[in-house]
Write an enzyme that holds these catalytic residues in place. Structure first.
Site, PDB file in Angstrom:
ATOM      1  N   HIS A 173       0.781  -1.030  -0.071  1.00 51.08           N
ATOM      2  CA  HIS A 173       0.014   0.024   0.083  1.00 51.08           C
ATOM      3  C   HIS A 173       0.828   1.375  -0.118  1.00 51.08           C
ATOM      4  O   HIS A 173       0.817   2.023   1.091  1.00 51.08           O
ATOM      5  CB  HIS A 173      -1.003  -0.199   1.170  1.00 51.08           C
TER       6      HIS A 173
ATOM      7  N   GLU B 198      -2.243   0.329  -5.347  1.00 52.65           N
ATOM      8  CA  GLU B 198      -2.153  -0.880  -4.595  1.00 52.65           C
ATOM      9  C   GLU B 198      -2.338  -2.097  -5.626  1.00 52.65           C
ATOM     10  O   GLU B 198      -3.542  -2.206  -5.931  1.00 52.65           O
ATOM     11  CB  GLU B 198      -3.427  -0.912  -3.647  1.00 52.65           C
TER      12      GLU B 198
END
Length: 390
Positions: free
Chosen positions: A212, A353
């Site tokens: 992330h 992501e």
């Protein structure tokens, strides 16, 4: 921060993420834990000096990433904290650059079944409930209250250009079975960063992971947001979601919409059309693109800044990518980014992501299998290649 305080925090997070030894070569015992574990910093630098990355054991998290801009000066192009213990203690929990699991993104109602079904019976057989932590309890985000990003990982292998972290998940957060995971971060000449993750399970369980990372390729030098960053995404479909960012089943054709980045566009090129795309009261993106083909050989996503001259090209074995323009962000910046008196705020970064189809475990009509078990392991592989634009 004093070592004594760090040891106290280490004891706290040990409760949250018990570490169990797994077979691995070389022997993990050969690499003793640092006194400040799990916030111990490992620095990797490519032999040609083109890229330097720093990581901590907590969440196998990347905390700094330095690459050169057009001016020949290195910049730290990812968000984060000056005090890495805030990865645990920051109540806002923006999820700065860790490995996210056991199931990334959202799970509708925090509930799923094995075999998967559209509407699992509340307490039926083979129905699992994960703590909800998003949209006022309507869904589970990034693996639960304490997902893999907020667990202790342990270094099991390390060199000047590579580090491998190990995590054992003993059915945490209500997921079925135990999962053993290894995440390896490495850097190479030519401005290359690669992350691979291998996970194996003791019984049937969903696994869907991501890294992330929040990017600002200008590093807040001459620009305060990413709206003029150029973005290209090789995807003609976006997952349709409801107001809680949960898939409804259909896909949106990006043709003629603000989602169309098949040819590069500035992120802010159609900004007025993005109101509500990332949820009620939100402007920008927080959406999942489905790649049109395998992106393992050629970049499926590119991001660059004309200001810094830094370009990022990403290849991956994942079929999808979530792009989040950080509308809800409000966290003090690192000192190198002008903090702590200034905050990271909405649109000051873009999180990218790489992942699987989001909440596929509650969307059986997609026929996407995200259930893993002995003999069927999970593998995640993404390479970030940096270069300079003229």
């Amino acid at each position: 921060m004093a070592v004594k305080t760090l040891l106290g925090l280490a004891s706290l997070v040990l409760v949250l993420g018990t570490m169990v030894q797994a077979k691995y070569t070389p022997n993990p015992a050969a690499i003793p834990r640092a006194p400040d574990w799990p916030f111990d910093v490992t620095t990797l630098t490519a032999p040609d000096g083109s890229i330097t990355a720093k990581f901590v054991s907590f969440g196998a998290t990347m905390t700094e990433l330095w690459v050169e801009g057009r001016d020949g000066k290195a910049r730290d192009i990812i968000l984060g904290y000056d005090d890495n213990t805030e990865l645990l203690t920051d109540p806002a929990h923006p999820v700065f650059n860790p490995i996210v699991g056991r199931y990334a993104n959202r799970i509708r109602n925090g509930t799923f079944s094995i075999p998967i079904t559209k509407d699992p019976v509340g307490d039926g057989p083979n129905v699992f409930h994960i703590p909800t932590n998003d949209h006022d309890g309507q869904d589970t985000l990034h693996g639960g209250i304490y997902g893999w990003d907020r667990r202790n990982w342990t270094i099991v292998d390390k060199s000047k250009t590579s580090v491998t972290y190990h995590h054992f998940d003993p059915a945490d957060e209500g997921f079925p079975g135990n999962v053993t995971a290894y995440a390896t971060h490495s850097v190479k000449n030519g401005g290359i960063l690669r992350t691979t993750i291998h996970a194996s399970a003791t019984e049937k369980t969903p696994i869907m992971l991501t890294q992330h990372v929040y990017w600002n390729l200008d590093a807040f030098q001459g620009s305060e947001n990413i709206l003029e960053h150029h973005l290209r995404v090789d995807g003609s479909r976006v997952v349709a979601v409801d107001g809680d960012a949960i898939p409804t089943g259909p896909f949106i054709d990006v043709e003629g919409t603000a989602y169309d980045f098949r040819s590069e566009q500035e992120i802010g090129a159609r900004w007025d059309d993005t109101v509500g795309l990332c949820g009620p009261g939100c402007q920008g993106y927080d959406n999942c693109w489905i790649y049109d083909k395998s992106e393992e050989e050629k970049p499926g996503l590119s991001l660059w800044s004309d200001l810094s001259g830094i370009r990022l090209d990403v290849t991956t074995n994942n079929p999808a990518v979530q792009v989040y323009t950080a509308y809800w962000l409000d966290t003090p910046r690192k000192k190198v980014h002008g903090g702590p008196s200034l905050n990271y705020t909405k649109w000051s970064a873009v999180a990218i992501e790489h992942e699987g189809y989001i909440d596929a475990i509650n969307t059986p009509e997609w026929h996407v299998d995200q259930i893993y078990y002995p003999g069927k392991d999970f593998h995640w592989d993404t390479t970030y290649k940096f270069s300079k634009v003229p």
